[in-house]
Design a protein around this motif. Sequence first.
Motif, short mmCIF file in Angstrom:
data_model
loop_
_atom_site.label_atom_id
_atom_site.label_comp_id
_atom_site.label_asym_id
_atom_site.label_seq_id
_atom_site.Cartn_x
_atom_site.Cartn_y
_atom_site.Cartn_z
N VAL A 1 0.87 -1.18 0.00
CA VAL A 1 0.00 0.00 0.00
C VAL A 1 0.91 1.23 0.00
N ASN A 2 0.68 2.15 -0.93
CA ASN A 2 1.43 3.41 -1.01
C ASN A 2 0.45 4.57 -0.89
N ALA A 3 0.78 5.53 -0.06
CA ALA A 3 -0.11 6.68 0.13
C ALA A 3 0.72 7.96 0.15
N LYS A 4 0.14 9.03 -0.43
CA LYS A 4 0.81 10.34 -0.46
C LYS A 4 -0.25 11.42 -0.25
N PHE A 5 -0.01 12.28 0.76
CA PHE A 5 -0.96 13.33 1.09
C PHE A 5 -0.25 14.67 1.09
N LYS A 6 -0.96 15.68 0.57
CA LYS A 6 -0.42 17.04 0.53
C LYS A 6 -1.51 17.97 1.08
N PRO A 7 -1.64 18.03 2.43
CA PRO A 7 -2.74 18.81 3.02
C PRO A 7 -2.62 20.31 2.78
N VAL A 8 -1.39 20.80 2.74
CA VAL A 8 -1.15 22.23 2.48
C VAL A 8 0.05 22.33 1.54
N PRO A 9 0.19 23.46 0.84
CA PRO A 9 1.35 23.62 -0.04
C PRO A 9 2.66 23.46 0.74
N ASN A 10 3.66 22.87 0.11
CA ASN A 10 5.00 22.70 0.67
C ASN A 10 5.04 21.73 1.86
N PHE A 11 3.99 20.93 2.03
CA PHE A 11 3.97 19.96 3.12
C PHE A 11 3.42 18.64 2.57
N VAL A 12 4.24 17.59 2.57
CA VAL A 12 3.85 16.31 1.97
C VAL A 12 4.12 15.19 2.98
N ILE A 13 3.16 14.27 3.08
CA ILE A 13 3.31 13.07 3.92
C ILE A 13 3.22 11.85 3.01
N GLU A 14 4.21 10.98 3.09
CA GLU A 14 4.22 9.76 2.27
C GLU A 14 4.40 8.54 3.17
N GLY A 15 3.68 7.48 2.84
CA GLY A 15 3.81 6.25 3.61
C GLY A 15 3.76 5.02 2.71
N ASP A 16 4.49 3.99 3.10
CA ASP A 16 4.51 2.72 2.36
C ASP A 16 4.37 1.57 3.34
N LEU A 17 3.62 0.57 2.95
CA LEU A 17 3.49 -0.65 3.73
C LEU A 17 3.52 -1.84 2.77
N SER A 18 4.34 -2.82 3.08
CA SER A 18 4.40 -4.00 2.21
C SER A 18 4.69 -5.24 3.04
N LEU A 19 4.19 -6.36 2.57
CA LEU A 19 4.50 -7.65 3.18
C LEU A 19 4.50 -8.69 2.07
N GLY A 20 5.30 -9.72 2.27
CA GLY A 20 5.38 -10.70 1.20
C GLY A 20 6.06 -11.98 1.63
#
Length: 981
Positions: free
Chosen positions: A939-958
Motif C-alpha cells: 500500500v502506497n499513500a501520499k498526502f499534501k494537506p497544504v502547499p509545501n507539506f507532503v506526507i508519504e507512507g509505504d506498507l508492504s508484506l510478502g
Amino acid sequence: MNKNTIKYLVLLTLCFALNFNNLYAQESNNAEKIKASAINQMDAKKYGEAIDLLNKYISSTPRDTEGYTLRGICFENIEQYQNAVLDLRRALKLDSKNIKARTALARTEAIWHEQLRKKIIGHEREIAIDPANAVNYLEIGKSYRWLEEWQNAEDWYDKYLDRDDNASPDEIIRYTEILAKNNHIKKGEIILKKYVERYPDDWRLWSKYGYFTLWLANYKQAKIAFENALRFKPFFKEAQDGLDIVTEKAYVTQENPRSFEKEFPIDRYYRILRKDPKNDEIRFKLADELLNANRIEEAYQQLEILGERNSNDPIYQKKWDSIVESREKIYNDRIELLKEEIEKNPTNKDAVLKLAELYRLLEEYDEATTLIENYLELVPDENDPKLKFEYALTLAWNRYFGDASVVLDELIKEYPENLDYKLFRAQIAIWTETEIELAEEYVKELVVKRPDNIDVLVAQATLLIMSEDFEEAQAVIDKAKAIDAENNEVITIQSRLEFQIIRVEERKIYAILEEGQRVLKAEGCEKAIPYYEEYLQKAKPNNIVKSEYGDVLFCAKHYDEALGVYNEILDDDYDYKTYLERAKLYYETGDSLKALESFKHLIKEEPKDFQPMLYLGDSYSKTGENDSALAVYDTLLTWELDSIQTSLVEQRISWIPPTGLKGILTSFPSSVGISPQAQFYFDNFSYQLTKWGAKVDLGVFKYLSVGVSFYRTTTVANWESLDSAKVHYVDSVSTNGFTGRRTFTSFKGHVTIPFSHYLSLSLAMGIVNTDGYLSQDETEVVFNYDNQDDFGATLVYIKNDANLILYSPFLIDFETPLRTRMTASLFKLKGRYKHSSNFLVSSFFDYISVSDGNAGNNFELRLGYQFDDMFSAGYEYFYQNFRYKDDYIAGIYYSPQNNDSHSLWGNFFLENKETQKVQIGGKIGYSPQTSQLILETHVNAKFKPVPNFVIEGDLSLGQSSQFYYTYRYFSVSLAVSWSFW
C-alpha cells in the motif's frame, strides 16, 4: 497370599504390560509420522522444513540409520556438503550395509571434494596477487583437512601461522588435530604450550596440551593440563578421559568387599593405604603383590598413582615400562584368543563381553562399540544387563552420550534398584549439562543408599555448584575429604567450587558495569555515572574502565571530575588515548593554552595522527588565530585522507568567517526544508530493522542546495530463531560474539543540483558509526530524470555497512579477519516507459559488490497494460545471481545462484488526486528453483494537506524463499517533507 490376591496381581501386571506396549507403539507411531512428513517435504523440495522434522525424528530414534540418511540427502540438496558427509558417515556406521547412504556419500564426497579443490585453486590465485594475506593460507589448510590430506593440511597451516601469530584457539585446535594425525607430537606440544600461555582460560587448549604431553610420557604436566581444563570446564569429557588415563579413575566406583578370613598382604596394603594414601613405600609393595597375583589392571592403577610423585625415579620408571609392556602383551594375547573364539561362534556372549572389556581397558573404544553392536545385530533379543551396561560404558567413552543414555534408561527401567546404572546415568547428565532434574532425582536416591561413595558425593557437590548453593556444596565436599582427601576428583571439585565462587562474585560486580553501559546507551551519560562509581569501588583498579568512566563524566559535562580521573590515570601510567581525551577536555572547557600545548605534544609523539592535528587547528581557531588554523587545515589536506576526514577539514575551513562578497552571499538562503523519516522492517528469521532520522536542506540559490542528515538505525535478531551453526560461526569470529543487536548512526552532507524541473543530481557523503568499530564511509548518489508522464529513469549508487544493504541477521555482529565491519556497494539502474497504446514496460537492475569479494545482481522486468487511470496489471520476471554460493561465505547472508521467478502483478489506485494518492498492489508467482510460492502486497499513500507539506507512507508484506526456507517479511515507512522558507 490367597488366590484372590494372586489373581489381582496377575491382572494388574497384564494391564501394566498392555499400557506400556501401547505407549511404546504410540511413541513409535509418532516418530514414523514425523519421518513420513519429512519425506513429503523432501518430495516437495522443501529441504529446510524436512531437516527440521528429521532433527526431531533423530532425537527420538538416535540409532535409526534412515534418519541420518534422509537428513544427509537433504543437506546434499541444499549444497551443505560438509553436514551431508557427516550424517551419511554416521548412517553407515550404524548400518554398514546401507546402500542408499553409501551411494549418497560417494556422490556427495565427489562433489564436495571437487569444490574444495576449486576453492584451493581460487585461494592460490589470491596468494599470487597478495602473498601477505594470511587468510588464504588458512583456507587452503582447512580445505586439505576436509580432504583428509593431512600432510598438505599441516604444510599450509604452517604457512598461515608464519604470517599470522594471532591465530584463534579454534584454529590452533584444528592444527593440533592435524599434527596428531601426522604423529608430529613434539611439534604439537611446543605449539600448545605457547597458546595455553596466550589463552590461559581456554579449557579446550589445556585439554589438547594434556594429551600431547601424555603421549610424550610427561605425565606430571599432562595431569596439570587436564586439571586446568577441568577447573574452567568441569566434567569436560575429553579432559576427564585424559585425567582418567593419567590417574586411572573409573567412571563408576567398584566396591570391593573385604574378606573376613585371613588377611593377605594385598588386603593389608589396601587397608594401610586407605588410612595413609601418601605412603609410597606400601603402594610399591602393593603393586608388586598384585603383579605376583597376576592382577595386572590393579597393579597398573597403583603405578599410575605412584607416577604422580615418582615419575623421575629410575626404579619406578623400570617398573612402569615393565608393566605397560606386560599389560599390553597380555591383553593383546587375550584379544587374539577371544577374536578367534568369536570368529568361530559370533554369538558367544561371554567372549564378546570379555573382549569388549579388554578393548575398553586399552582405550580402543571404537572397536568395543562395533563389537557389541555387531553382536546385538546377530542377537537382537539379547537382554543381558552386564552386556548392555558394558555397551553403555563404551558408548559414553566414545562420546556417544545420547546413545549411552538411551541404553541406561532401558536398563534402569528393567532394573530400577541398580544404583550403578543410576549413578552413571546421573554422571552423563552432569557431564553434558542436560536433564539436570533427572540427575538430581538419581543423586538424591544415591546419597541415601551410598552416603560414603566418592563419585556420588562429587556428583551431588557438582549439582549444588551448578545451582550456586555454595555453602551446601562445601559441606558435601568436606564429607568427601573426610573419606579420601587425596582423591583427585575431590581435589578437582574443591577447586571448581572455589573458582565458581570467585566467578559468581566477579559476575555480580561486572553486571554493575554492564548495567551502567546499558544505561549509558539508553538513558544518557548522567544516569550512567552511579553505576561506574559503584563498580570502581568494588572491582580491582582498572585503568581501561577508569578511562571509560572519565569519558562518561566528560560526556555528562562533569568536567572537573573527568579531569581528576584523567590526571589519576596519567599519574599512574602514561597513556596516549587518555592524554588525548584530557586535551579534548581542555579544549571543551575553554582552556585554550593547555589545549594547544597538549595537542602540540601529541603531534610530536604521533606526527601523522589526524585527530590531534584537527583539534590543533580547532584550538587555533578558537583563540582567534585563524591564519594558524588555516595553515593546519591546509597541511591536513596534503595528507592522504579518506573522504570523511577530507569533509571534516573542508567543513572547518568553511567555518572560518569569510569576508567581502562571499560573506554577503552566504547570508541569503533561497530555501529551507526539513524531512523527517522513519522505517520499520522485520522477517520470519527474527531480523528487525528500525530507522529514524531527518534531513535538513538549505537552498543556496536556484540551482544548488546543500543539507545535512542524521539517521539512527537499529538492527535486531534472536539467536534462538536462527541456524545454530551460523550463529556459532559468527560468535567465533567476532570480538564480542553474537549479540543480535547493533545500532548505527549516520551523519551525511548533501548537495543537490536541480538542472531542470525533470532532471536532478543529488550527492551525499558522510559517516556511519557503530559501537566497537571505526567509522565507515557512507555515500549516496542519485541521478534522476522523470517527465511526470510516460518516461522516467534513475541511476543510484550507495555505499554503506553490509548489514544495512543485505538485511541479514548474521551480519549484525559479523566482523572480518581484520576486525572491521563488512561493507557493500549497490549500483541500481531503473526505468519505466508507457507507450501511447497503454502498454507498460518497467525494469531495474541492481549490482551489489560486497567487501568479502562476493558480488551479485538482481534483475526485474515487468510487462503490463494500463486498463484505465486506476488499474494496471501484467507479468513479471525476476532473476538473482551471485558470484559465490551461500556455503562459500558460510551462509552469513543470502547469496543465491541462478534463482528466478515468474509472477503476475497488479496495481490499483483507491485515490488518484493531486493532493491525495492511495495505491494498493501485489503479485503472486512461483520460483522453480526453490519450488516456492512468491507473494507480495503493498500500500502506497501520499498526502499534501497544504502547499509545501507532503506526507508519504509505504506498507508492504510478502513471501519468497531464502536458504531453501520460506521467507516472509513486513515493511512500513513514513516520511514528511516540509519546505518553510
